[in-house]
Write an enzyme that holds these catalytic residues in place. Structure first.
Site, PDB file in Angstrom:
ATOM      1  N   GLY A  46      -9.404   1.299  35.414  1.00 55.84           N
ATOM      2  CA  GLY A  46      -9.171   2.515  36.181  1.00 55.84           C
ATOM      3  C   GLY A  46      -7.743   2.476  36.686  1.00 55.84           C
ATOM      4  O   GLY A  46      -7.352   1.516  37.349  1.00 55.84           O
ATOM      5  N   ALA A  47      -6.959   3.490  36.354  1.00 49.81           N
ATOM      6  CA  ALA A  47      -5.530   3.447  36.664  1.00 49.81           C
ATOM      7  C   ALA A  47      -5.269   3.206  38.143  1.00 49.81           C
ATOM      8  O   ALA A  47      -4.454   2.345  38.525  1.00 49.81           O
ATOM      9  CB  ALA A  47      -4.870   4.748  36.209  1.00 49.81           C
ATOM     10  N   TYR A 102     -16.653   2.527  29.326  1.00 52.35           N
ATOM     11  CA  TYR A 102     -16.010   2.753  28.028  1.00 52.35           C
ATOM     12  C   TYR A 102     -15.861   1.451  27.267  1.00 52.35           C
ATOM     13  O   TYR A 102     -15.874   0.366  27.849  1.00 52.35           O
ATOM     14  CB  TYR A 102     -14.668   3.480  28.174  1.00 52.35           C
ATOM     15  CG  TYR A 102     -13.508   2.695  28.726  1.00 52.35           C
ATOM     16  CD1 TYR A 102     -12.560   2.118  27.892  1.00 52.35           C
ATOM     17  CD2 TYR A 102     -13.326   2.578  30.104  1.00 52.35           C
ATOM     18  CE1 TYR A 102     -11.463   1.438  28.394  1.00 52.35           C
ATOM     19  CE2 TYR A 102     -12.244   1.900  30.619  1.00 52.35           C
ATOM     20  CZ  TYR A 102     -11.305   1.324  29.767  1.00 52.35           C
ATOM     21  OH  TYR A 102     -10.235   0.641  30.280  1.00 52.35           O
ATOM     22  N   TYR A 118     -15.423   6.607  25.280  1.00 51.45           N
ATOM     23  CA  TYR A 118     -15.694   6.860  26.689  1.00 51.45           C
ATOM     24  C   TYR A 118     -17.092   7.451  26.871  1.00 51.45           C
ATOM     25  O   TYR A 118     -17.524   8.316  26.105  1.00 51.45           O
ATOM     26  CB  TYR A 118     -14.674   7.855  27.258  1.00 51.45           C
ATOM     27  CG  TYR A 118     -13.288   7.298  27.444  1.00 51.45           C
ATOM     28  CD1 TYR A 118     -12.984   6.478  28.529  1.00 51.45           C
ATOM     29  CD2 TYR A 118     -12.267   7.597  26.547  1.00 51.45           C
ATOM     30  CE1 TYR A 118     -11.709   5.974  28.715  1.00 51.45           C
ATOM     31  CE2 TYR A 118     -10.993   7.099  26.718  1.00 51.45           C
ATOM     32  CZ  TYR A 118     -10.710   6.287  27.804  1.00 51.45           C
ATOM     33  OH  TYR A 118      -9.449   5.782  27.972  1.00 51.45           O
ATOM     34  N   TYR A 119     -17.751   6.988  27.920  1.00 53.15           N
ATOM     35  CA  TYR A 119     -19.024   7.564  28.344  1.00 53.15           C
ATOM     36  C   TYR A 119     -18.864   7.893  29.829  1.00 53.15           C
ATOM     37  O   TYR A 119     -19.312   7.155  30.703  1.00 53.15           O
ATOM     38  CB  TYR A 119     -20.171   6.589  28.082  1.00 53.15           C
ATOM     39  CG  TYR A 119     -20.325   6.276  26.612  1.00 53.15           C
ATOM     40  CD1 TYR A 119     -21.131   7.061  25.795  1.00 53.15           C
ATOM     41  CD2 TYR A 119     -19.633   5.212  26.030  1.00 53.15           C
ATOM     42  CE1 TYR A 119     -21.250   6.795  24.437  1.00 53.15           C
ATOM     43  CE2 TYR A 119     -19.745   4.944  24.672  1.00 53.15           C
ATOM     44  CZ  TYR A 119     -20.553   5.741  23.889  1.00 53.15           C
ATOM     45  OH  TYR A 119     -20.661   5.479  22.542  1.00 53.15           O
ATOM     46  N   ASP A 278       0.218   0.867  34.930  1.00 53.17           N
ATOM     47  CA  ASP A 278      -0.320   0.703  36.281  1.00 53.17           C
ATOM     48  C   ASP A 278       0.390  -0.432  37.009  1.00 53.17           C
ATOM     49  O   ASP A 278       0.696  -0.327  38.199  1.00 53.17           O
ATOM     50  CB  ASP A 278      -1.816   0.413  36.220  1.00 53.17           C
ATOM     51  CG  ASP A 278      -2.598   1.512  35.512  1.00 53.17           C
ATOM     52  OD1 ASP A 278      -2.141   2.666  35.530  1.00 53.17           O
ATOM     53  OD2 ASP A 278      -3.651   1.192  34.925  1.00 53.17           O
ATOM     54  N   ASP A 314      -6.496  -5.660  31.417  1.00 53.81           N
ATOM     55  CA  ASP A 314      -5.685  -4.698  32.160  1.00 53.81           C
ATOM     56  C   ASP A 314      -5.024  -5.319  33.381  1.00 53.81           C
ATOM     57  O   ASP A 314      -3.961  -4.870  33.813  1.00 53.81           O
ATOM     58  CB  ASP A 314      -6.558  -3.527  32.632  1.00 53.81           C
ATOM     59  CG  ASP A 314      -6.921  -2.572  31.506  1.00 53.81           C
ATOM     60  OD1 ASP A 314      -6.970  -3.022  30.353  1.00 53.81           O
ATOM     61  OD2 ASP A 314      -7.154  -1.394  31.783  1.00 53.81           O
TER      62      ASP A 314
END
Length: 358
Positions: A46-47, A102, A118-119, A278, A314
Site C-alpha cells: 500500500g503506497a 493482490y 488485484y482483488y 514510496d 516493497d
C-alpha cells in the site's frame, strides 16, 4: 517552504499521517507466470502505509489511517503495519466489505512479463469517505501524506481527497504523490484520472510525480508550468534522478520565483524494482521534517529508494539516520561514485568505502 508545525495542542499529534488503502500482497515463491507459481508468501502493500512504515523505521512518529475488512486479512494488515511502530488506532474495520488483496509475479514491473492480479473491487477501503473516516485523526500530523490511488477507488474516496486537499487555514502540510494508475481509473467511472489528479495536486503543498506519469508533458519544466501552485514540486525522472522546484518568493500564490535543484540518482544493484517510489517520498519527507536543504532532501529520497531497490519486497530497513546524513552531504564527485548493493544499509560507521565503487 510552508511551516510544518501544528497549532493543535492535542497529545496525539504525530510527524506524518498517511491515508490510503493497504492490501495483503502475495509474493511468488519462484519466477514465472501466475498460472505456474505453486505457492506465495504473504506480505503487505500500500503506497501510503509503505511511506508510514519507512518513516517509522527511520525514527519518526507516524499514523496510518485506512479502512479494512473485519476479517483475517484486515487483522494481518493492522498487526503488520503496527509492528513497524506505526500508530494504527484510527484504522476503521468494515463488517460488510473485505480487505483488498493482490498477487504479483517476481519480474520487474517495467517488463511485459510482469503480472498483477488485484482483488480490491468493493473493498473496505473503497468505502472511505468524509462521513466514515475520522477527519480529526487524519489531520493530526505535521504532514498529511496522500496519493492519487485513493481518489481512484470510488467517488466517495475522491470526495474525501478533495476535502483533504482543499486549501484552508490551520491544515497540516499536505504531501501528494500523484501515483497515476491508469488501470484503476479505467474502471472507476467517476472522473478522468489525469484531469482529476492534476486538480488534486494543485491543492497540495508538496507534490511528487513521475515524469512518465505527468500528463504526457515533456520534461520537468513543462510539468512545473502545468502545476505552478504547490510550493514544492518534485519530478522523479527514474534512473536519471529527480528535479525539485521550490518556490522561494510569492509564497501563498501560484506566482513567484523557483529555485530549481536536480540531483542524479545513485547507481544501484537492483534486486527488485518495487517500492522505490514510496521509499523516495519517505526519504524526502524525513529530511523535510528535519528542515534539511532541498538538495539533501532529494538525496535522502534517493538513498531510501536505494534501500527499497536492494531487497526483494516493497519494504526495506532504511539506512541509519547518521549514515544517511553522512552520505547526503558528500560532494558531487563522491555522490556520483556511490554504488549501492544488497546489505548496504548495514554498513558500519566509517565504512562508506564498502558501498562506494569508482
Amino acid at each position: 517552504m510552508t511551516a510544518i508545525g501544528r497549532t493543535s495542542t492535542a497529545p496525539d499529534v504525530v510527524d506524518v499521517v498517511a491515508l490510503g488503502e493497504s492490501m495483503v500482497t502475495f509474493l511468488p515463491s519462484r519466477p514465472g507466470r501466475l498460472a505456474d507459481v505453486p505457492a506465495f508468501e504473504r506480505a503487505i502493500g500500500g503506497a501510503e502505509s509503505n511511506v508510514a512504515c519507512v518513516l517509522a523505521a527511520a525514527g519518526h512518529s507516524t499514523r496510518w489511517v485506512g479502512r479494512v475488512g473485519a476479517d483475517g486479512f484486515g487483522d494481518h494488515l493492522v498487526e503488520a503495519i503496527g509492528a513497524y511502530g506505526v500508530d494504527v488506532s484510527a484504522v476503521r474495520r468494515d463488517p460488510a466489505r473485505p480487505t483488498g488483496i493482490y498477487f504479483r509475479t517476481a519480474g520487474d514491473r517495467a517488463t511485459d512479463a510482469h503480472e498483477v492480479a488485484y482483488y480490491r473491487a468493493g473493498s473496505a477501503a473503497s468505502a472511505m469517505s468524509v462521513d466514515t473516516m475520522d477527519l480529526a485523526a487524519i489531520r493530526s500530523g505535521r504532514v498529511l501524506h496522500l496519493s492519487g490511488i485513493t481518489p481512484a477507488l470510488s467517488a466517495e474516496c475522491l470526495d474525501l481527497t478533495r476535502e483533504l486537499t482543499a486549501r484552508r487555514p490551520g491544515r497540516p502540510l499536505v504531501s501528494f504523490d500523484v501515483n497515476h494508475r491508469p488501470g484503476l481509473w479505467r474502471d472507476a467511472g467517476h472522473g478522468h484520472g489525469p484531469e482529476v489528479l492534476l486538480d488534486l495536486a494543485r491543492g497540495a503543498d508538496l507534490v511528487f510525480v513521475g515524469e512518465d506519469e505527468a500528463w504526457g508533458l515533456g520534461g520537468p519544466e513543462a510539468v512545473r508550468a502545468a502545476l505552478p501552485e504547490p510550493e514544492l514540486l518534485v519530478v522523479k525522472q527514474g534512473a536519471s534522478g529527480a528535479t525539485a522546484f521550490h518556490r522561494t518568493t510569492g509564497t501563498g500564490s501560484a506566482s513567484g520565483t523557483d529555485e530549481v535543484i536536480s540531483v542524479p540518482a545513485l547507481t544501484v544493484d537492483v534486486v527488485a524494482a518495487v517500492g522505490a517510489g514510496d521509499a523516495f517520498a519517505a526519504g524526502f519527507l524525513s529530511a523535510t521534517l528535519r528542515e534539511k536543504p532541498v538538495r539533501e532532501r532529494l538525496r535522502h529520497g534517493h538513498l531510501m529508494a536505494a534501500a527499497a531497490l536492494t531487497v526483494p519486497g516493497d519494504l526495506a530497513t532504511p539506512p541509519a539516520r547518521e549514515q544517511a546524513d553522512r552520505l547526503a552531504v558528500l560532494d558531487d564527485t563522491a555522490w556520483g561514485r556511490l554504488r549501492l548493493g544488497p546489505g548496504w544499509t548495514h554498513a558500519e560507521e566509517g565504512a562508506d568505502e564498502e558501498v562506494r565503487k569508482p
